[in-house]
Design an enzyme around this catalytic site. Structure first.
Site, PDB file in Angstrom:
ATOM      1  CG  LEU A  44      -1.932  -1.109   1.397  1.00 39.09           C
ATOM      2  CD1 LEU A  44      -2.716  -1.088   2.494  1.00 39.09           C
ATOM      3  CD2 LEU A  44      -2.908  -1.132   0.434  1.00 39.09           C
ATOM      4  CB  SER A  45       0.453   4.874  -0.733  1.00 36.28           C
ATOM      5  OG  SER A  45      -0.733   5.097   0.051  1.00 36.28           O
ATOM      6  CD  GLU A  46       1.488   7.049   2.554  1.00 38.05           C
ATOM      7  OE1 GLU A  46       2.121   8.125   2.187  1.00 38.05           O
ATOM      8  OE2 GLU A  46       0.408   6.734   2.270  1.00 38.05           O
ATOM      9  CB  THR A  47       2.719  -0.474   6.297  1.00 32.10           C
ATOM     10  OG1 THR A  47       1.780  -0.812   4.910  1.00 32.10           O
ATOM     11  CG2 THR A  47       2.161  -0.954   7.431  1.00 32.10           C
ATOM     12  CG  HIS A  76      -3.779   7.935   3.359  1.00 29.74           C
ATOM     13  ND1 HIS A  76      -2.590   7.968   2.761  1.00 29.74           N
ATOM     14  CD2 HIS A  76      -4.161   6.792   3.613  1.00 29.74           C
ATOM     15  CE1 HIS A  76      -2.282   6.756   2.604  1.00 29.74           C
ATOM     16  NE2 HIS A  76      -3.320   5.864   3.032  1.00 29.74           N
TER      17      HIS A  76
END
Length: 290
Positions: A44-47, A76
């Site tokens: 994902l774009s961030e974890t 986000h």
């Protein structure tokens, strides 16, 4: 060990229409290398990884990773992680507020409502900005394939993540962009930027906007709905006086080109302080085994 794990869709109240963030609720004992490996695996774009706070003022500490690197702050993931922490009962708002500790310091969050009606917002860390040199503006236009507005020249805005921000002439032009991501990756790495956020006005009132954010250097060609990118756009609009007199609040929509319908609520104070907010919904709730 089983670690609490959620995937939270951010900037939406409808599952699968916002920007997902993976949240590992029990991150104690994980090394930086393990966190990076998990972030690469979720893709994902961030974890994010929730840890006990080190500051007495904070409710929890957060580390934020893209598939390739750690970020000092991101929008986000901040909202989605706060939603996950509240839903799991790991923290309780005090006077309608939470305090997140991360690499940029303490970030305050406002909490309104509860459950499906919960609204979350955060105060953007103080921003630094610098107008792009002409050669870099020319390269940006080559990457995007269109001219950008030179009455408000593109600038780099540092809010933890560093975004190159520019405006194009119309929403139609914005939605038609097909950036050269290979060239963009080199450009971002040379400038030390996280990515590129481009916006256009949606109406004749000069308020609501459409946004797209590209972060090829982070392994995310297009971020579906980006909090820090929208925060950087808000800083850009304030610096150039692009908001109508007396207007402090507007809505940004983002994600059409990747099948999302994100809505970002933006507040820009008279002093230039920016707040980014929206709703969240949990789409995965379980455990991560390691």
């Amino acid at each position: 060990m089983k670690r609490g794990y959620k995937v939270v869709d951010v900037f939406t109240k409808m599952p699968f229409t916002g920007n997902p963030v993976a949240v590992v609720l029990d991150a104690q004992g994980l090394t930086t290398q393990a966190m990076q490996a998990i972030a690469n695996w979720t893709n994902l774009s961030e974890t994010t990884f929730v840890l006990p706070p080190q500051s007495e003022e904070a409710d929890y500490r957060l580390r934020i990773f893209t598939p390739r690197s750690e970020l000092p702050f991101a929008g986000h993931p901040t909202l989605g992680s706060a939603h996950a922490v509240l839903e799991a009962g790991r923290a309780t708002p005090r006077n309608g507020q939470l305090v997140q500790e991360c690499a940029v310091g303490l970030v305050g969050l406002k909490v309104g409502g509860s459950a499906a009606d919960r609204q979350l917002s955060f105060a953007l860390p103080p921003a630094r900005q610098a107008v792009l040199e002409q050669a870099d503006r020319t390269e940006l236009e080559a990457i995007l394939g269109v001219a950008v507005d030179d009455t408000a020249p593109p600038m780099m805005v540092n809010v933890g993540p560093v975004w190159v921000v520019a405006r194009v002439a119309s929403v139609d032009q914005l939605l038609a962009l097909q950036p050269d991501f290979g060239r963009s990756q080199v450009f971002e790495q040379r400038l030390g930027a996280t990515g590129i956020s481009i916006f256009a006005l949606k109406d004749d009132c000069g308020t609501d906007i459409e946004v797209r954010s590209f972060a090829a250097s982070q392994g995310v060609n297009e971020d579906p709905v980006c909090g820090s990118g929208n925060g950087s756009v808000a800083v850009f609009r304030h610096v150039y006086g692009l908001l109508p007199s007396g207007v402090e609040d507007y809505t940004a929509t983002q994600g059409q080109c990747v099948g999302r319908t994100g809505r970002v609520h933006v507040h820009v104070g008279a002093d230039g302080g920016v707040e980014i907010g929206g709703q969240c919904v949990t789409t995965v709730d379980g455990f991560l085994a390691d």
